[in-house]
Design an enzyme around this catalytic site. Sequence first.
Site, short mmCIF file in Angstrom:
data_model
loop_
_atom_site.label_atom_id
_atom_site.label_comp_id
_atom_site.label_asym_id
_atom_site.label_seq_id
_atom_site.Cartn_x
_atom_site.Cartn_y
_atom_site.Cartn_z
N GLY A 10 24.38 -6.58 101.79
CA GLY A 10 22.72 -5.83 102.90
C GLY A 10 21.88 -6.25 101.26
O GLY A 10 22.27 -6.80 100.60
N PHE A 11 20.61 -5.54 101.38
CA PHE A 11 19.31 -6.25 101.66
C PHE A 11 19.36 -5.96 100.11
O PHE A 11 19.47 -6.87 98.93
CB PHE A 11 18.12 -5.13 102.36
CG PHE A 11 17.13 -5.48 100.77
CD1 PHE A 11 16.69 -6.18 99.66
CD2 PHE A 11 16.16 -4.42 100.78
CE1 PHE A 11 15.14 -6.52 99.72
CE2 PHE A 11 14.76 -3.93 100.01
CZ PHE A 11 14.65 -5.26 99.26
N ILE A 12 19.32 -4.54 99.54
CA ILE A 12 19.30 -3.51 97.77
C ILE A 12 20.53 -3.79 97.51
O ILE A 12 21.06 -4.95 95.89
CB ILE A 12 19.42 -2.38 97.67
CG1 ILE A 12 18.27 -2.15 98.57
CG2 ILE A 12 19.87 -2.03 96.65
CD1 ILE A 12 17.75 -0.61 98.37
N ASP A 31 31.38 -4.91 103.07
CA ASP A 31 30.41 -4.35 103.97
C ASP A 31 31.19 -5.54 105.20
O ASP A 31 32.01 -5.37 105.22
CB ASP A 31 29.67 -6.02 103.97
CG ASP A 31 28.00 -5.57 103.99
OD1 ASP A 31 27.35 -5.03 103.70
OD2 ASP A 31 27.81 -5.31 105.43
N LEU A 76 26.01 2.15 99.19
CA LEU A 76 25.47 1.63 99.33
C LEU A 76 25.70 1.58 101.24
O LEU A 76 23.87 1.66 102.00
CB LEU A 76 24.59 0.54 99.62
CG LEU A 76 24.00 0.97 97.38
CD1 LEU A 76 23.59 -1.23 97.20
CD2 LEU A 76 22.06 1.37 97.48
N THR A 95 28.23 7.33 110.80
CA THR A 95 28.61 6.16 109.63
C THR A 95 28.02 6.93 108.53
O THR A 95 28.65 6.18 107.52
CB THR A 95 27.56 4.98 109.77
OG1 THR A 95 27.75 4.86 111.29
CG2 THR A 95 28.02 3.96 108.57
N ALA A 117 23.93 6.20 97.37
CA ALA A 117 22.35 5.55 97.98
C ALA A 117 22.09 7.00 98.87
O ALA A 117 22.78 7.21 99.74
CB ALA A 117 22.56 5.44 97.99
N TYR A 149 18.96 11.11 110.57
CA TYR A 149 18.75 10.77 109.68
C TYR A 149 18.69 10.92 108.03
O TYR A 149 20.02 10.66 107.46
CB TYR A 149 17.92 8.80 109.26
CG TYR A 149 18.27 8.20 108.62
CD1 TYR A 149 19.52 7.29 108.12
CD2 TYR A 149 16.88 7.96 107.61
CE1 TYR A 149 19.42 6.51 106.98
CE2 TYR A 149 17.25 7.10 106.92
CZ TYR A 149 18.52 6.71 106.37
OH TYR A 149 18.38 5.28 105.10
N LYS A 153 21.21 12.04 105.34
CA LYS A 153 22.08 11.49 103.83
C LYS A 153 21.68 12.73 103.21
O LYS A 153 22.37 12.46 102.02
CB LYS A 153 20.62 10.19 103.26
CG LYS A 153 21.04 9.24 104.15
CD LYS A 153 21.30 8.75 104.23
CE LYS A 153 21.86 7.70 102.39
NZ LYS A 153 23.21 7.13 102.66
#
Length: 338
Positions: A10-12, A31, A76, A95, A117, A149, A153
């Site tokens: 992913g991005f981070i 991933d 992450l 997920t 995260a 969401y 989290k």
Amino acid sequence: MNVFITGGCGFIGSHLAERLLARGDRVLVLDDLSTGRIDNIAHLIGMPRFDYRIGSALDLPLVTELVDRCDVTVHLAAAVGVRLIVERPVHTIETNVRATETVLAAAAKKQKLVVVASTSEVYGKSTQIPFREDQDLQLGPTSHSRWAYACSKALDEWLALAYAAEKDVPVIVVRFFNTVGPRQTGRYGMVLPNFAQQALANAPITVYGSGEQARCFGHVNDAVEALLRLIEKKEALREVFNIGSTEEISILGLAERVREAAGSTSEIRRIPYSEAYAAGFEDMMRRVPDVSKLERVTGFRPRTPLSQIIADVVTDQRSRMEGGSAGDWRLPASARSA
Ligand code: UDP
């Protein structure tokens, strides 16, 4: 140090992997490529201290094996992006909660350090600016999928702190605020890559709602720096940290700054939320982190100026568009038909 990164494509995650390799650490990435992209780690594949697996963070035997091989796990892997959450709420909840459960259960076997995260979304509709880690969370009703969401989290955070308290697992929870930079895709609705791509294509820049809502955009390099410093600190264990910039800008202001940075002639077009997301969508007007806890423990706070951040993102999107690998931004129907 051996570092296991879930969601490492992913991005981070890919920026974190790159940084760890550059300073001599070993990196193992997992991933499932649901939102991550192999392109993000293509330049790392084949490097001597880098390894990766394509698989699910819900796969306990696999996750256990990979957690065991490393000193630290940075978790992450998650369903990210407001658009994805609105469109696929079941996937998002399952997920986010199951993957964190899986990682923590694997880490509990040998008390391995896990960084979980989380996100500034957990503050929900709070208007108590700036957001402090110990303030009350203020989520909306269960009938609005956006809050699923935030809630998933928040549950991840509780799980992490519960594993720490009950099973002695060393954990650190980080709440990322709007984190941006090269390689972030506009595909899942994130505003800055979307605006950069729209501006570079001289297409309408789509500002949702009034555009008066404001955010603080932090550079991914700063987010990675903060994370790496926290991993080294004993005082960070069992604690929650905001990671983000405190330079605030309205979304309309952002559109103007991006247009200017891209040398674009784009029109700035306001799109109602009902069209951008779904009827009844609730947005947050302001979201500013209090980063004094991060600074106290690590001596660091994100400082990259917004002008630099915008310049980096525009340059990255320009090179991707020239290379034919961008074009994954979304233009609502009304903007397309005009
Ligand atoms: N937004 C926008 N145009 C876009 C994408 C997003 O105006 O093309 C707005 C969105 O409604 C929100 C802000 O930009 O107010 C930041 O959105 P993003 O999804 O990047 O992050 P969020 O802060 O909502 O998690």
